[in-house]
Write a protein that holds these residues in place. Structure first.
Motif, PDB file in Angstrom:
ATOM      1  N   PRO A 262       0.824  -1.219   0.000  1.00 26.82           N
ATOM      2  CA  PRO A 262       0.000   0.000   0.000  1.00 26.82           C
ATOM      3  C   PRO A 262       0.859   1.272   0.000  1.00 26.82           C
ATOM      4  CG  PRO A 262       0.086  -0.902   2.203  1.00 26.82           C
ATOM      5  CD  PRO A 262       0.847  -1.861   1.313  1.00 26.82           C
ATOM      6  N   ASP A 263       0.304   2.345  -0.537  1.00 27.20           N
ATOM      7  CA  ASP A 263       0.985   3.649  -0.500  1.00 27.20           C
ATOM      8  C   ASP A 263       0.724   4.354   0.821  1.00 27.20           C
ATOM      9  OD1 ASP A 263       1.967   3.358  -3.066  1.00 27.20           O
ATOM     10  OD2 ASP A 263       0.126   4.129  -3.967  1.00 27.20           O
ATOM     11  N   PHE A 264      -0.429   4.017   1.433  1.00 25.33           N
ATOM     12  CA  PHE A 264      -0.833   4.703   2.659  1.00 25.33           C
ATOM     13  C   PHE A 264      -1.203   3.705   3.745  1.00 25.33           C
ATOM     14  CE2 PHE A 264      -1.686   7.705  -0.723  1.00 25.33           C
ATOM     15  CZ  PHE A 264      -1.180   8.891  -0.191  1.00 25.33           C
ATOM     16  N   LEU A 265      -1.084   4.161   4.983  1.00 21.68           N
ATOM     17  CA  LEU A 265      -1.459   3.354   6.134  1.00 21.68           C
ATOM     18  C   LEU A 265      -2.331   4.228   7.036  1.00 21.68           C
ATOM     19  CD1 LEU A 265      -0.531   0.484   6.915  1.00 21.68           C
ATOM     20  CD2 LEU A 265       1.093   1.536   8.482  1.00 21.68           C
ATOM     21  N   SER A 266      -3.610   3.818   7.207  1.00 23.86           N
ATOM     22  CA  SER A 266      -4.501   4.632   8.042  1.00 23.86           C
ATOM     23  C   SER A 266      -4.946   3.863   9.277  1.00 23.86           C
ATOM     24  CB  SER A 266      -5.725   5.054   7.235  1.00 23.86           C
ATOM     25  OG  SER A 266      -6.450   3.916   6.809  1.00 23.86           O
ATOM     26  N   GLU A 267      -4.824   2.552   9.235  1.00 26.49           N
ATOM     27  CA  GLU A 267      -5.233   1.705  10.355  1.00 26.49           C
ATOM     28  C   GLU A 267      -4.405   0.429  10.295  1.00 26.49           C
ATOM     29  OE1 GLU A 267      -8.915  -0.079   7.726  1.00 26.49           O
ATOM     30  OE2 GLU A 267      -9.372   0.985   9.581  1.00 26.49           O
TER      31      GLU A 267
ATOM     32  N   VAL B 189       2.159   7.189   6.509  1.00 28.40           N
ATOM     33  CA  VAL B 189       1.205   6.990   7.598  1.00 28.40           C
ATOM     34  C   VAL B 189       0.301   8.221   7.671  1.00 28.40           C
ATOM     35  CG1 VAL B 189       0.925   6.763  10.098  1.00 28.40           C
ATOM     36  CG2 VAL B 189       2.764   5.534   8.921  1.00 28.40           C
ATOM     37  N   ASP B 190      -0.999   7.981   7.533  1.00 32.24           N
ATOM     38  CA  ASP B 190      -1.980   9.068   7.625  1.00 32.24           C
ATOM     39  C   ASP B 190      -3.188   8.509   8.348  1.00 32.24           C
ATOM     40  OD1 ASP B 190      -3.935  10.945   7.348  1.00 32.24           O
ATOM     41  OD2 ASP B 190      -3.839  11.092   5.163  1.00 32.24           O
ATOM     42  N   THR B 191      -3.318   8.849   9.618  1.00 33.90           N
ATOM     43  CA  THR B 191      -4.434   8.311  10.400  1.00 33.90           C
ATOM     44  C   THR B 191      -5.428   9.417  10.750  1.00 33.90           C
ATOM     45  OG1 THR B 191      -3.238   8.651  12.469  1.00 33.90           O
ATOM     46  CG2 THR B 191      -3.004   6.493  11.420  1.00 33.90           C
ATOM     47  N   ILE B 192      -5.199  10.604  10.190  1.00 39.03           N
ATOM     48  CA  ILE B 192      -6.088  11.722  10.514  1.00 39.03           C
ATOM     49  C   ILE B 192      -7.179  11.838   9.458  1.00 39.03           C
ATOM     50  CG2 ILE B 192      -6.230  14.222  10.858  1.00 39.03           C
ATOM     51  CD1 ILE B 192      -3.293  14.068  11.811  1.00 39.03           C
ATOM     52  N   PRO B 193      -8.444  11.626   9.847  1.00 39.04           N
ATOM     53  CA  PRO B 193      -9.523  11.683   8.853  1.00 39.04           C
ATOM     54  C   PRO B 193      -9.705  13.097   8.299  1.00 39.04           C
ATOM     55  CG  PRO B 193     -10.415  11.328  11.050  1.00 39.04           C
ATOM     56  CD  PRO B 193      -8.936  11.318  11.190  1.00 39.04           C
ATOM     57  N   PRO B 194     -10.254  13.229   7.086  1.00 40.31           N
ATOM     58  CA  PRO B 194     -10.477  14.559   6.532  1.00 40.31           C
ATOM     59  C   PRO B 194     -11.563  15.286   7.339  1.00 40.31           C
ATOM     60  CG  PRO B 194     -11.531  12.906   5.147  1.00 40.31           C
ATOM     61  CD  PRO B 194     -10.761  12.160   6.192  1.00 40.31           C
ATOM     62  N   ALA B 195     -11.545  16.600   7.266  1.00 37.68           N
ATOM     63  CA  ALA B 195     -12.565  17.383   7.976  1.00 37.68           C
ATOM     64  C   ALA B 195     -13.707  17.677   7.019  1.00 37.68           C
ATOM     65  CB  ALA B 195     -11.951  18.678   8.488  1.00 37.68           C
ATOM     66  N   ILE B 196     -14.935  17.643   7.548  1.00 31.97           N
ATOM     67  CA  ILE B 196     -16.103  17.980   6.731  1.00 31.97           C
ATOM     68  C   ILE B 196     -17.157  18.632   7.614  1.00 31.97           C
ATOM     69  CG2 ILE B 196     -17.028  15.619   6.977  1.00 31.97           C
ATOM     70  CD1 ILE B 196     -18.235  15.995   4.115  1.00 31.97           C
ATOM     71  N   ARG B 197     -17.747  19.740   7.119  1.00 29.91           N
ATOM     72  CA  ARG B 197     -18.823  20.375   7.887  1.00 29.91           C
ATOM     73  C   ARG B 197     -19.763  21.101   6.952  1.00 29.91           C
ATOM     74  NH1 ARG B 197     -18.186  26.138   9.517  1.00 29.91           N
ATOM     75  NH2 ARG B 197     -16.479  26.920   8.225  1.00 29.91           N
TER      76      ARG B 197
ATOM     77  N   TYR C  46     -26.338  11.857   6.270  1.00 30.71           N
ATOM     78  CA  TYR C  46     -25.121  12.467   6.798  1.00 30.71           C
ATOM     79  C   TYR C  46     -24.147  12.783   5.674  1.00 30.71           C
ATOM     80  CZ  TYR C  46     -23.741   7.558   6.386  1.00 30.71           C
ATOM     81  OH  TYR C  46     -23.510   6.296   5.899  1.00 30.71           O
ATOM     82  N   LEU C  47     -23.278  13.749   5.941  1.00 32.29           N
ATOM     83  CA  LEU C  47     -22.209  14.090   5.007  1.00 32.29           C
ATOM     84  C   LEU C  47     -21.071  13.102   5.207  1.00 32.29           C
ATOM     85  CD1 LEU C  47     -22.162  17.960   5.465  1.00 32.29           C
ATOM     86  CD2 LEU C  47     -22.858  16.733   3.396  1.00 32.29           C
ATOM     87  N   TRP C  48     -20.310  12.882   4.160  1.00 35.87           N
ATOM     88  CA  TRP C  48     -19.281  11.838   4.177  1.00 35.87           C
ATOM     89  C   TRP C  48     -18.086  12.292   3.349  1.00 35.87           C
ATOM     90  CZ3 TRP C  48     -17.102   9.153   0.113  1.00 35.87           C
ATOM     91  CH2 TRP C  48     -16.466   7.938   0.397  1.00 35.87           C
ATOM     92  N   ALA C  49     -16.876  12.049   3.847  1.00 33.07           N
ATOM     93  CA  ALA C  49     -15.659  12.401   3.093  1.00 33.07           C
ATOM     94  C   ALA C  49     -14.598  11.336   3.285  1.00 33.07           C
ATOM     95  CB  ALA C  49     -15.127  13.754   3.553  1.00 33.07           C
ATOM     96  N   LYS C  50     -13.769  11.170   2.265  1.00 31.58           N
ATOM     97  CA  LYS C  50     -12.696  10.171   2.309  1.00 31.58           C
ATOM     98  C   LYS C  50     -11.405  10.813   1.818  1.00 31.58           C
ATOM     99  CE  LYS C  50     -12.147   6.501  -0.563  1.00 31.58           C
ATOM    100  NZ  LYS C  50     -12.591   5.310  -1.307  1.00 31.58           N
ATOM    101  N   ASP C  51     -10.250  10.462   2.453  1.00 32.98           N
ATOM    102  CA  ASP C  51      -8.963  10.978   1.974  1.00 32.98           C
ATOM    103  C   ASP C  51      -8.191   9.873   1.244  1.00 32.98           C
ATOM    104  OD1 ASP C  51      -7.739   9.370   3.868  1.00 32.98           O
ATOM    105  OD2 ASP C  51      -7.176  11.002   5.204  1.00 32.98           O
ATOM    106  N   LYS C  52      -7.010  10.239   0.738  1.00 30.73           N
ATOM    107  CA  LYS C  52      -6.206   9.309  -0.064  1.00 30.73           C
ATOM    108  C   LYS C  52      -5.853   8.028   0.687  1.00 30.73           C
ATOM    109  CE  LYS C  52      -3.237  12.466  -1.664  1.00 30.73           C
ATOM    110  NZ  LYS C  52      -2.054  13.105  -2.206  1.00 30.73           N
ATOM    111  N   ALA C  53      -5.641   8.180   2.005  1.00 28.45           N
ATOM    112  CA  ALA C  53      -5.221   7.029   2.807  1.00 28.45           C
ATOM    113  C   ALA C  53      -6.392   6.109   3.127  1.00 28.45           C
ATOM    114  CB  ALA C  53      -4.573   7.513   4.098  1.00 28.45           C
ATOM    115  N   GLY C  54      -7.630   6.565   2.790  1.00 26.30           N
ATOM    116  CA  GLY C  54      -8.805   5.748   3.075  1.00 26.30           C
ATOM    117  C   GLY C  54      -9.492   6.107   4.387  1.00 26.30           C
ATOM    118  N   ASN C  55      -8.990   7.163   5.075  1.00 30.60           N
ATOM    119  CA  ASN C  55      -9.676   7.620   6.283  1.00 30.60           C
ATOM    120  C   ASN C  55     -11.023   8.228   5.888  1.00 30.60           C
ATOM    121  OD1 ASN C  55      -7.526   7.298   8.382  1.00 30.60           O
ATOM    122  ND2 ASN C  55      -6.449   8.683   6.981  1.00 30.60           N
TER     123      ASN C  55
END
Ligand SMILES: [Zn+2]
Length: 456
Positions: A44-49, A145-153, A220-229
């Motif tokens: 994988p390119d990213f690690l979120s979990e 490593v990217d474990t921080i989910p994207p922000a959405i409001r 609900y609103l929903w967002a996803k980042d490159k790492a899959g968060n």
């Protein structure tokens, strides 16, 4: 020199040669230069979990000696796995040639920081090479490593949506977002970017409350980042319940005789009665056709093409409404039940049909019960549908302006008389067109929400 002496000398030379050959062969074997093989999956390119990996190492010659898996980050090295394989039998002929294992890397448990890590797998074999250390194989894989989910409001506030109607949310996401939108239960409505800003991105999302949704849906609103968060965010909404009209439709033999010839292309069971044919058309063909409409959602463009109020067929009377529950009767017996997903408008026969707003032709063809049909995409998931036409006057992919004639009304498909069946879809879901014809509704539910973008 005697014959015997000569022969023994020959024998002695031969033995020395043989010993030398054997020694050479022995050295060649124990100093073999073939490296062990490593197969690591996934990469994988990213690690979120927590991520599990499968690892296979093998060495077909001298056999495996030692395996090590580690994670390196900014000078820190964490050993994830270490295994030494015993030397067994003559020349390790009973040693391990192939080894399969699984290991996992949990960024939280290993206390990894955000950013780059190097996952390293090293294996040595029992060859005498490299000063006796053996042949070395190394696989290194870089992961972020990217474990921080994207922000959405949500930025827009009041969302009063009718059952079977359309809603719009304006929302902001952090710049690491790669996909966002809104869920109504498990129906996804994609959001569309309106232009980047330094502190985040602004999006619009049109969504539908399907006419047949049960009880209170989860929205609900929903967002996803490159790492899959993934992030979810709630916002204020209220669904106005609506009682749809019911209509009784009498199917007569005269009607069947009138409409069935049009459907002679459809594969009926041999010896079907006219009524059985009608039911197949009204049920199976209708479902197939609605799926064609639904799949057109993928053809929408990211830019809004429409402007201002929407045009309704001129001088036309409304013959049937959106969401009408239709009960079909034959000789006094109820035979079927369907929901009407558009508005039927009747004017003079072969009236000109105008594009209800600026758009692009994404469908122009015969479509089962809907007859000759045109679908216009208006961008960001909004589409308009024109059915039962007698003539189509636009080409596939053509861009049309509001008011441009796209065809003529007719009675192709499952139609009792000349009329226009008009529909509006939001990401493939049919909604009530009445809202879109109402300039007050557009002002309150769309324009006022989009004004937020000018203020931000
Ligand atoms: Zn209709």
């Amino acid at each position: 020199m005697g014959k015997r002496k000569k022969a023994s000398l020959f024998l002695a030379t031969g033995s020395v040669l043989l010993v030398l050959i054997l020694l050479g062969w022995f050295l060649f074997i124990i100093f073999e230069g073939e490296k062990p093989e490593i197969t690591l999956r996934p990469l994988p390119d990213f690690l979120s979990e927590n991520q599990e990996f499968g690892l296979t190492v093998s060495d077909m010659k001298r056999g495996l000696r030692v395996l090590e898996v580690s994670v390196k980050q900014e000078g820190r090295k964490i050993r994830v796995l270490e295994k030494t394989f015993p030397f067994k039998g003559l020349l390790n002929c009973e040693g391990v040639n192939s080894y399969n294992t699984r290991f996992s890397i949990d960024p939280h448990k290993l206390n990894l920081a955000q950013g780059r890590i190097d996952l390293e797998v090293s294996v040595r074999d029992y060859s005498r090479r490299s000063g006796g250390d053996g042949n070395l194989s190394l696989v290194e894989h870089k992961i972020i490593v990217d474990t921080i989910p994207p922000a959405i409001r949500a930025l827009s506030r009041m969302h009063y949506v009718n059952l079977g109607g359309t809603g719009l949310v304006v929302y902001q996401t952090s710049s690491d977002t790669i996909e966002s939108g809104l869920f109504v239960n498990d129906l996804f409505f994609p959001g569309f970017l309106t232009g980047g800003e330094s502190q985040g991105e602004f999006n619009v999302c049109y969504f539908a409350i399907p006419h047949d949704i049960k009880a209170q849906p989860e929205i609900y609103l929903w967002a996803k980042d490159k790492a899959g968060n993934v992030s979810k965010a709630s916002f204020y909404y209220h669904i106005r319940r609506k009682q749809f009209r019911t209509e009784e439709i009498n199917i007569t033999d005269r009607f069947l005789g009138h409409i069935l010839p049009y459907f002679s292309f459809y594969a009926f069971q041999p010896e079907s009665s006219d009524l059985e044919k009608f039911l197949k058309i009204n049920q199976e063909l209708r479902q197939e056709n609605n799926l064609v409409f639904y799949n057109l959602k993928t053809k929408t463009g990211p830019k809004r093409l429409w402007k201002g109020s929407w045009i309704r067929l001129k001088n036309a009377a409304t013959m049937a409404g959106f969401g009408d529950r239709r009960f079909y009767y034959y000789k006094g017996q109820k035979i079927d039940e369907q929901v009407h997903l558009g508005v039927d408008l009747a004017s003079l026969a072969n009236s000109e049909v105008q594009a209800s707003n600026n758009g692009r032709v994404v469908f122009r063809d015969r479509l089962g019960i809907y007859g000759l049909t045109v679908v216009l995409d208006h961008g960001q998931g909004i589409a308009s549908v024109y059915s039962h036409l007698s003539e189509i006057r636009v080409a596939m992919g053509q861009e049309v302006m509001k008011g441009e004639v796209i065809g003529l009304t007719g009675q192709t498909g499952l139609a009792g008389g000349d009329h226009l069946h008009f529909g509006i879809m939001v990401n493939g879901v049919f909604v009530n067109p009445i809202e879109w014809w109402d300039s007050h509704w557009i002002h309150d539910n769309i324009d006022r929400k989009l004004e937020i973008l000018d203020r931000e």
